[in-house]
Design a protein around this motif. Sequence first.
Motif, mmCIF file in Angstrom:
data_model
loop_
_atom_site.group_PDB
_atom_site.id
_atom_site.type_symbol
_atom_site.label_atom_id
_atom_site.label_comp_id
_atom_site.label_asym_id
_atom_site.label_seq_id
_atom_site.Cartn_x
_atom_site.Cartn_y
_atom_site.Cartn_z
ATOM 1 N N GLU A 52 0.822 -1.211 0.000
ATOM 2 C CA GLU A 52 0.000 0.000 0.000
ATOM 3 C C GLU A 52 0.855 1.259 0.000
ATOM 4 O OE1 GLU A 52 -2.714 -0.480 3.248
ATOM 5 O OE2 GLU A 52 -3.588 -2.278 2.346
ATOM 6 N N ASN A 53 1.942 1.256 0.761
ATOM 7 C CA ASN A 53 2.843 2.405 0.812
ATOM 8 C C ASN A 53 3.448 2.672 -0.556
ATOM 9 O OD1 ASN A 53 5.608 3.629 1.011
ATOM 10 N ND2 ASN A 53 4.968 3.891 3.139
ATOM 11 N N GLN A 54 3.971 1.627 -1.199
ATOM 12 C CA GLN A 54 4.593 1.797 -2.513
ATOM 13 C C GLN A 54 3.557 2.211 -3.559
ATOM 14 O OE1 GLN A 54 7.426 -1.116 -3.918
ATOM 15 N NE2 GLN A 54 7.837 -1.787 -1.809
ATOM 16 N N ARG A 55 2.384 1.603 -3.506
ATOM 17 C CA ARG A 55 1.336 1.965 -4.466
ATOM 18 C C ARG A 55 0.923 3.415 -4.293
ATOM 19 N NH1 ARG A 55 -4.237 -0.327 -3.148
ATOM 20 N NH2 ARG A 55 -3.857 1.242 -1.584
ATOM 21 N N ASP A 56 0.697 3.835 -3.044
ATOM 22 C CA ASP A 56 0.250 5.196 -2.772
ATOM 23 C C ASP A 56 1.284 6.244 -3.165
ATOM 24 O OD1 ASP A 56 -2.040 4.002 -1.839
ATOM 25 O OD2 ASP A 56 -1.603 4.355 0.291
ATOM 26 N N ARG A 57 2.567 5.865 -3.178
ATOM 27 C CA ARG A 57 3.628 6.798 -3.587
ATOM 28 C C ARG A 57 3.902 6.725 -5.087
ATOM 29 N NH1 ARG A 57 8.717 5.980 0.030
ATOM 30 N NH2 ARG A 57 8.580 4.062 -1.122
ATOM 31 N N GLY A 58 3.119 5.912 -5.804
ATOM 32 C CA GLY A 58 3.275 5.806 -7.249
ATOM 33 C C GLY A 58 4.461 4.974 -7.689
ATOM 34 N N LEU A 59 4.926 4.072 -6.820
ATOM 35 C CA LEU A 59 6.089 3.253 -7.140
ATOM 36 C C LEU A 59 5.731 1.919 -7.773
ATOM 37 C CD1 LEU A 59 8.159 3.928 -3.903
ATOM 38 C CD2 LEU A 59 8.374 5.044 -6.139
ATOM 39 N N SER B 212 0.450 2.033 -16.165
ATOM 40 C CA SER B 212 -0.551 2.635 -15.294
ATOM 41 C C SER B 212 -0.112 2.478 -13.846
ATOM 42 C CB SER B 212 -1.905 1.956 -15.487
ATOM 43 O OG SER B 212 -2.819 2.397 -14.492
ATOM 44 N N LYS B 213 -0.340 3.517 -13.059
ATOM 45 C CA LYS B 213 -0.014 3.457 -11.634
ATOM 46 C C LYS B 213 -1.268 3.207 -10.790
ATOM 47 C CE LYS B 213 4.066 6.156 -12.249
ATOM 48 N NZ LYS B 213 5.282 6.074 -11.547
ATOM 49 N N GLN B 214 -2.396 2.985 -11.453
ATOM 50 C CA GLN B 214 -3.630 2.641 -10.749
ATOM 51 C C GLN B 214 -3.686 1.114 -10.668
ATOM 52 O OE1 GLN B 214 -7.132 4.666 -11.285
ATOM 53 N NE2 GLN B 214 -6.155 6.647 -11.558
ATOM 54 N N VAL B 215 -3.111 0.593 -9.602
ATOM 55 C CA VAL B 215 -2.920 -0.845 -9.437
ATOM 56 C C VAL B 215 -3.675 -1.324 -8.204
ATOM 57 C CG1 VAL B 215 -1.185 -2.627 -8.988
ATOM 58 C CG2 VAL B 215 -0.667 -0.751 -10.551
#
Length: 151
Positions: free
Chosen positions: A25-32, A40-43
Amino acid sequence: MIVYNLACENQHPFEGWFSSPADFENQRDRGLVECPVCASKQVERKLHAPRINVGAAPETKREAVEAATQPDGEIDYGKLKEAIAGFAQQVRDNTEYVGERFAEEARAMHYGEKEHRGIRGRTDRETAEALREEGIEFASLPFPVDFPNAH
């Protein structure tokens, strides 16, 4: 490490390896975290069978048996039991026990009614087959992980 099944907003499936659900969640929320197909960064996490990679775990059944085989050719059942117990603990630590509500929860996540998360529970064969026919991915575990400390 935890291996998650992921998909972007365009439904391109791929895997991601993370140390914990919070790490994902941390990596996703930071766009990593991004889709390797369309960037796409919407994962989102998809329903998955727990697969925990710890250290240099065997990658195949043959490697697992070889790792537990003693020089005299006998299988060290203590090592196998230890590996299974460790895996079961990882499953307990990284999933929510939903008991008899497994099919209901899996469907709700599959159809976007609930947020995806790791779950474990019980269902009968007919319901399991119906879930598979609906395209809901899950795996049966070859050992119980819902006792004694289900949470």
